[in-house]
Scaffold this active site. Structure first.
Site, PDB file in Angstrom:
ATOM      1  N   HIS A 255       0.810  -1.229   0.000  1.00  0.00           N
ATOM      2  CA  HIS A 255       0.000   0.000   0.000  1.00  0.00           C
ATOM      3  C   HIS A 255       0.836   1.269   0.000  1.00  0.00           C
ATOM      4  O   HIS A 255       0.444   2.262  -0.593  1.00  0.00           O
ATOM      5  CB  HIS A 255      -1.007  -0.003   1.168  1.00  0.00           C
ATOM      6  CG  HIS A 255      -0.378   0.144   2.522  1.00  0.00           C
ATOM      7  ND1 HIS A 255       0.125  -0.927   3.217  1.00  0.00           N
ATOM      8  CD2 HIS A 255      -0.162   1.237   3.298  1.00  0.00           C
ATOM      9  CE1 HIS A 255       0.611  -0.494   4.372  1.00  0.00           C
ATOM     10  NE2 HIS A 255       0.454   0.820   4.440  1.00  0.00           N
ATOM     11  N   ASP A 256       2.003   1.245   0.651  1.00  0.00           N
ATOM     12  CA  ASP A 256       2.828   2.458   0.725  1.00  0.00           C
ATOM     13  C   ASP A 256       4.063   2.394  -0.176  1.00  0.00           C
ATOM     14  O   ASP A 256       5.021   3.137   0.047  1.00  0.00           O
ATOM     15  CB  ASP A 256       3.284   2.691   2.179  1.00  0.00           C
ATOM     16  CG  ASP A 256       2.361   3.633   2.940  1.00  0.00           C
ATOM     17  OD1 ASP A 256       1.545   4.333   2.277  1.00  0.00           O
ATOM     18  OD2 ASP A 256       2.449   3.677   4.181  1.00  0.00           O
ATOM     19  N   LYS A 259       5.999   5.394  -1.342  1.00  0.00           N
ATOM     20  CA  LYS A 259       6.902   6.179  -0.478  1.00  0.00           C
ATOM     21  C   LYS A 259       8.358   6.039  -0.914  1.00  0.00           C
ATOM     22  O   LYS A 259       9.213   6.805  -0.471  1.00  0.00           O
ATOM     23  CB  LYS A 259       6.738   5.762   0.993  1.00  0.00           C
ATOM     24  CG  LYS A 259       5.511   6.356   1.664  1.00  0.00           C
ATOM     25  CD  LYS A 259       5.499   6.020   3.155  1.00  0.00           C
ATOM     26  CE  LYS A 259       4.288   6.620   3.865  1.00  0.00           C
ATOM     27  NZ  LYS A 259       4.191   6.135   5.265  1.00  0.00           N
ATOM     28  N   HIS A 284       2.457   9.919  -2.616  1.00  0.00           N
ATOM     29  CA  HIS A 284       2.868   8.500  -2.562  1.00  0.00           C
ATOM     30  C   HIS A 284       1.739   7.580  -3.021  1.00  0.00           C
ATOM     31  O   HIS A 284       1.999   6.494  -3.537  1.00  0.00           O
ATOM     32  CB  HIS A 284       3.380   8.129  -1.167  1.00  0.00           C
ATOM     33  CG  HIS A 284       2.319   7.856  -0.140  1.00  0.00           C
ATOM     34  ND1 HIS A 284       1.677   8.831   0.574  1.00  0.00           N
ATOM     35  CD2 HIS A 284       1.769   6.682   0.300  1.00  0.00           C
ATOM     36  CE1 HIS A 284       0.795   8.299   1.411  1.00  0.00           C
ATOM     37  NE2 HIS A 284       0.833   6.977   1.256  1.00  0.00           N
ATOM     38  N   HIS A 310      -5.861   4.037  -0.599  1.00  0.00           N
ATOM     39  CA  HIS A 310      -5.890   3.741   0.839  1.00  0.00           C
ATOM     40  C   HIS A 310      -5.984   4.999   1.713  1.00  0.00           C
ATOM     41  O   HIS A 310      -6.195   4.889   2.916  1.00  0.00           O
ATOM     42  CB  HIS A 310      -4.709   2.851   1.259  1.00  0.00           C
ATOM     43  CG  HIS A 310      -3.371   3.530   1.273  1.00  0.00           C
ATOM     44  ND1 HIS A 310      -2.673   3.823   0.125  1.00  0.00           N
ATOM     45  CD2 HIS A 310      -2.587   3.964   2.301  1.00  0.00           C
ATOM     46  CE1 HIS A 310      -1.514   4.397   0.442  1.00  0.00           C
ATOM     47  NE2 HIS A 310      -1.444   4.495   1.762  1.00  0.00           N
ATOM     48  N   HIS A 311      -5.812   6.199   1.112  1.00  0.00           N
ATOM     49  CA  HIS A 311      -6.014   7.434   1.895  1.00  0.00           C
ATOM     50  C   HIS A 311      -7.303   8.154   1.539  1.00  0.00           C
ATOM     51  O   HIS A 311      -7.525   9.286   1.966  1.00  0.00           O
ATOM     52  CB  HIS A 311      -4.813   8.373   1.747  1.00  0.00           C
ATOM     53  CG  HIS A 311      -3.595   7.903   2.496  1.00  0.00           C
ATOM     54  ND1 HIS A 311      -3.540   7.876   3.873  1.00  0.00           N
ATOM     55  CD2 HIS A 311      -2.412   7.401   2.060  1.00  0.00           C
ATOM     56  CE1 HIS A 311      -2.360   7.386   4.255  1.00  0.00           C
ATOM     57  NE2 HIS A 311      -1.660   7.081   3.160  1.00  0.00           N
ATOM     58  N   ASP A 339      -4.418   0.286   8.274  1.00  0.00           N
ATOM     59  CA  ASP A 339      -3.241   1.157   8.235  1.00  0.00           C
ATOM     60  C   ASP A 339      -3.309   2.217   9.325  1.00  0.00           C
ATOM     61  O   ASP A 339      -2.345   2.420  10.074  1.00  0.00           O
ATOM     62  CB  ASP A 339      -3.163   1.815   6.847  1.00  0.00           C
ATOM     63  CG  ASP A 339      -1.941   2.709   6.677  1.00  0.00           C
ATOM     64  OD1 ASP A 339      -0.891   2.404   7.289  1.00  0.00           O
ATOM     65  OD2 ASP A 339      -2.036   3.703   5.924  1.00  0.00           O
TER      66      ASP A 339
HETATM   67  P1  C2E Z   1       1.715   6.819   8.436  1.00  0.00           P
HETATM   68  O1  C2E Z   1       2.568   7.366   9.546  1.00  0.00           O
HETATM   69  O2  C2E Z   1       1.866   5.384   8.135  1.00  0.00           O
HETATM   70  O3  C2E Z   1       0.216   7.165   8.748  1.00  0.00           O
HETATM   71  C1  C2E Z   1      -0.816   6.679   7.975  1.00  0.00           C
HETATM   72  C2  C2E Z   1      -2.119   7.364   8.293  1.00  0.00           C
HETATM   73  O4  C2E Z   1      -2.486   7.106   9.646  1.00  0.00           O
HETATM   74  C3  C2E Z   1      -2.079   8.870   8.186  1.00  0.00           C
HETATM   75  O5  C2E Z   1      -2.281   9.275   6.861  1.00  0.00           O
HETATM   76  C4  C2E Z   1      -3.227   9.278   9.091  1.00  0.00           C
HETATM   77  O6  C2E Z   1      -4.460   9.106   8.417  1.00  0.00           O
HETATM   78  C5  C2E Z   1      -3.173   8.242  10.180  1.00  0.00           C
HETATM   79  N1  C2E Z   1      -2.388   8.747  11.312  1.00  0.00           N
HETATM   80  C6  C2E Z   1      -1.120   8.482  11.636  1.00  0.00           C
HETATM   81  N2  C2E Z   1      -0.769   9.110  12.775  1.00  0.00           N
HETATM   82  C7  C2E Z   1      -1.846   9.784  13.187  1.00  0.00           C
HETATM   83  C8  C2E Z   1      -2.126  10.656  14.312  1.00  0.00           C
HETATM   84  O7  C2E Z   1      -1.268  10.859  15.176  1.00  0.00           O
HETATM   85  N3  C2E Z   1      -3.378  11.173  14.400  1.00  0.00           N
HETATM   86  C9  C2E Z   1      -4.323  10.944  13.462  1.00  0.00           C
HETATM   87  N4  C2E Z   1      -5.526  11.495  13.594  1.00  0.00           N
HETATM   88  N5  C2E Z   1      -4.097  10.160  12.383  1.00  0.00           N
HETATM   89  C10 C2E Z   1      -2.877   9.589  12.252  1.00  0.00           C
HETATM   90  P2  C2E Z   1      -1.774  10.711   6.393  1.00  0.00           P
HETATM   91  O8  C2E Z   1      -2.045  11.736   7.415  1.00  0.00           O
HETATM   92  O9  C2E Z   1      -2.294  10.944   5.027  1.00  0.00           O
HETATM   93  O10 C2E Z   1      -0.203  10.543   6.328  1.00  0.00           O
HETATM   94  C11 C2E Z   1       0.410   9.732   5.348  1.00  0.00           C
HETATM   95  C12 C2E Z   1       1.866   9.564   5.702  1.00  0.00           C
HETATM   96  O11 C2E Z   1       2.493  10.856   5.717  1.00  0.00           O
HETATM   97  C13 C2E Z   1       2.111   8.998   7.104  1.00  0.00           C
HETATM   98  O12 C2E Z   1       2.050   7.593   7.085  1.00  0.00           O
HETATM   99  C14 C2E Z   1       3.499   9.520   7.382  1.00  0.00           C
HETATM  100  O13 C2E Z   1       4.484   8.744   6.725  1.00  0.00           O
HETATM  101  C15 C2E Z   1       3.474  10.886   6.729  1.00  0.00           C
HETATM  102  N6  C2E Z   1       3.139  11.955   7.703  1.00  0.00           N
HETATM  103  C16 C2E Z   1       1.922  12.440   7.995  1.00  0.00           C
HETATM  104  N7  C2E Z   1       2.024  13.446   8.881  1.00  0.00           N
HETATM  105  C17 C2E Z   1       3.337  13.606   9.167  1.00  0.00           C
HETATM  106  C18 C2E Z   1       4.089  14.493  10.013  1.00  0.00           C
HETATM  107  O14 C2E Z   1       3.555  15.384  10.708  1.00  0.00           O
HETATM  108  N8  C2E Z   1       5.450  14.339  10.035  1.00  0.00           N
HETATM  109  C19 C2E Z   1       6.068  13.394   9.269  1.00  0.00           C
HETATM  110  N9  C2E Z   1       7.414  13.288   9.348  1.00  0.00           N
HETATM  111  N10 C2E Z   1       5.395  12.519   8.446  1.00  0.00           N
HETATM  112  C20 C2E Z   1       4.038  12.653   8.409  1.00  0.00           C
HETATM  113 FE    FE Z   2       0.005   5.592   2.953  1.00  0.00          FE
END
Ligand code: C2E
Ligand code: FE
Ligand code: SIN
Ligand code: SIN
Length: 395
Positions: A255-256, A259, A284, A310-311, A339
């Site tokens: 799925h990712d 990235k 991604h 998936h998003h 996820d």
């Molecule tokens: P990921 O870390 O694998 O997170 C996947 C999805 O899980 C996120 O999609 C979001 O929908 C949810 N998620 C993860 N952590 C949280 C959280 O603390 N609170 C909430 N409410 N939801 C959460 P999203 O937001 O589209 O992000 C996709 C990817 O982008 C993330 O995959 C991560 O790799 C990156 N990302 C997102 N926000 C940040 C950030 O603030 N800093 C960094 N370094 N990466 C980020």
């Molecule tokens: Fe993703």
């Protein structure tokens, strides 16, 4: 068979017709152990044999009890061992199965307790002694591959006179039929083995690829494995077909994969992303889909669909296309729940982990907003399984 007793000739042509049918059925069975049971069952049906054993030649040159069937035993505590503790015998000309394996010839024995003195092989009565069964007549044929290799032996025990319990000798004309069935079985077995080996290699390659891509993101591949197994558990709870469940198990690992194209400076940024960085990160999904697009393989196509969607969110506020409700492919709806649940329960370079109770609370709250209500419901229906997977694959 209905009507009067068939003439010998029509009985034989009926048997040939069935043989062809069985051969075709065998070629479509790709599960090796189901295939072996089927082979033995059909051979017994052909010959009205009360019992039977199928042995396979192992890579280290032994004979392994692979299937044992016995209608004459009330208790089916028949000793066959299992994958981790197989029961094997040596390929020795002093045993009946060993003799057939070694010579490639058929044995049609009227009574195993009355073997000719000079035959060289003996009946091993230990199985009968253990089970209380009494073996008498036997038809033992080699399973010969087209290249002439003996891959196993089918041993049919105690021919019954049709419609009776009476034990009789296997008729001579059945030798050729069973030999023919055994050769078809050898081909089907070889195909099933190749197929399962290919499937394993294929599935392992995909897992390794997914883990390699994941490595830059988190330091272990366990997020991938958990999301994959959560997705399969949810798919199963939704009542999807087993073939779709295994496809989702494999496809969701990718799925990712998009990235791969995201720079480390964003992927590994310890803090919150800027709007511009987040916009880049969102690419991604589309990039993963592009990477997997155009395949003719249904699993890869499903993986492309999952990567792309998936998003997406149930209420239409997700990315990249803003799909809503059932416009979102079901596998992607499933992967989204798996996820996010796993991301919430894990610490990332940019955030700390929630407890699983808090993560569950989030899924409930977002049911009908971020997530499909049906998928969330399925998730909670298998929450015990999810918890088990989480403890087996700790972060
Ligand atoms: P990921 O870390 O694998 O997170 C996947 C999805 O899980 C996120 O999609 C979001 O929908 C949810 N998620 C993860 N952590 C949280 C959280 O603390 N609170 C909430 N409410 N939801 C959460 P999203 O937001 O589209 O992000 C996709 C990817 O982008 C993330 O995959 C991560 O790799 C990156 N990302 C997102 N926000 C940040 C950030 O603030 N800093 C960094 N370094 N990466 C980020
Ligand atoms: Fe993703
Ligand atoms: C095998 O099944 O391993 C032997 C294949 C063959 O001889 O055709
Ligand atoms: C958990 O598994 O920790 C949460 C259970 C639930 O909230 O349903």
């Amino acid at each position: 068979m209905s009507g009067g007793a068939p003439t010998h000739e029509s009985d034989l042509s009926e048997k040939f017709r069935r043989l062809i049918e069985v051969g075709l059925a065998l070629t479509s069975e790709s599960d090796v152990s189901a295939l072996l049971s089927r082979i033995l069952f059909e051979a017994r049906r052909f010959t009205c044999a009360e019992a039977g054993t199928l042995y396979l030649v192992t890579p280290d040159g032994k004979l392994r009890f692979s299937v044992v069937q016995n209608d004459g035993l009330r208790r089916s505590e028949v000793l066959v061992g299992n994958a981790s503790q197989p029961i094997t015998i040596e390929i020795s000309p002093t045993s009946i199965a060993g003799w057939v394996t070694g010579t490639g010839s058929t044995l049609n024995i009227p009574d195993v307790h009355d073997l000719p003195g000079n035959c060289g092989y003996q009946f091993d009565s230990s199985f009968d002694l253990k089970s209380g069964y009494c073996s008498r007549s036997m038809l033992v044929v080699p399973m010969k591959s087209p290249a002439g290799h003996i891959v196993g032996v089918i041993q049919l025990i105690n021919a019954r006179r049709p419609g009776t319990e009476e034990c009789t000798t296997f008729p001579k004309e059945q030798e050729e039929l069973v030999l023919c069935l055994a050769s078809q079985a050898a081909v089907a077995l070889n195909n099933a083995r190749l197929t399962s080996e290919l499937q394993l290699a294929y599935s392992e390659a995909i897992h390794r690829l997914a883990r390699a891509a994941e490595f830059r993101d988190h330091d272990t591949g366990e997020h991938i494995e958990r999301v994959s197994r959560y997705s399969a558990a949810i798919a199963e709870a939704l009542g999807l077909a087993p073939s779709d469940v295994s496809r989702i198990l494999l496809a969701s690992t990718l799925h990712d994969i998009g990235k791969l194209a995201i720079p480390d400076s964003i992927l590994q940024k310890p803090g919150k992303l800027t709007a511009g960085e987040y916009a880049e990160m969102k690419c991604h999904a589309k990039m993963g889909a592009d990477l997997l697009a155009g395949s003719e393989n249904p699993t890869i196509l499903l993986a492309a669909e999952i990567a792309f969607s998936h998003h997406e969110k149930w209420d239409g506020t997700g990315y990249p296309r803003g799909l809503r409700g059932d416009e979102i492919p079901v596998a992607a709806q499933i992967c989204a729940v798996a996820d996010v649940f796993d991301a919430l329960c894990s610490s990332r370079c940019y955030k700390t982990a929630l407890s699983s109770e808090e993560a569950c609370e989030f899924l409930r709250k977002e049911s009908g907003r971020h997530f499909s209500p049906q998928v969330v419901e399925a998730f909670f229906a298998v929450i015990d399984k999810i918890t088990r997977i989480r403890s087996e694959l700790p972060a």
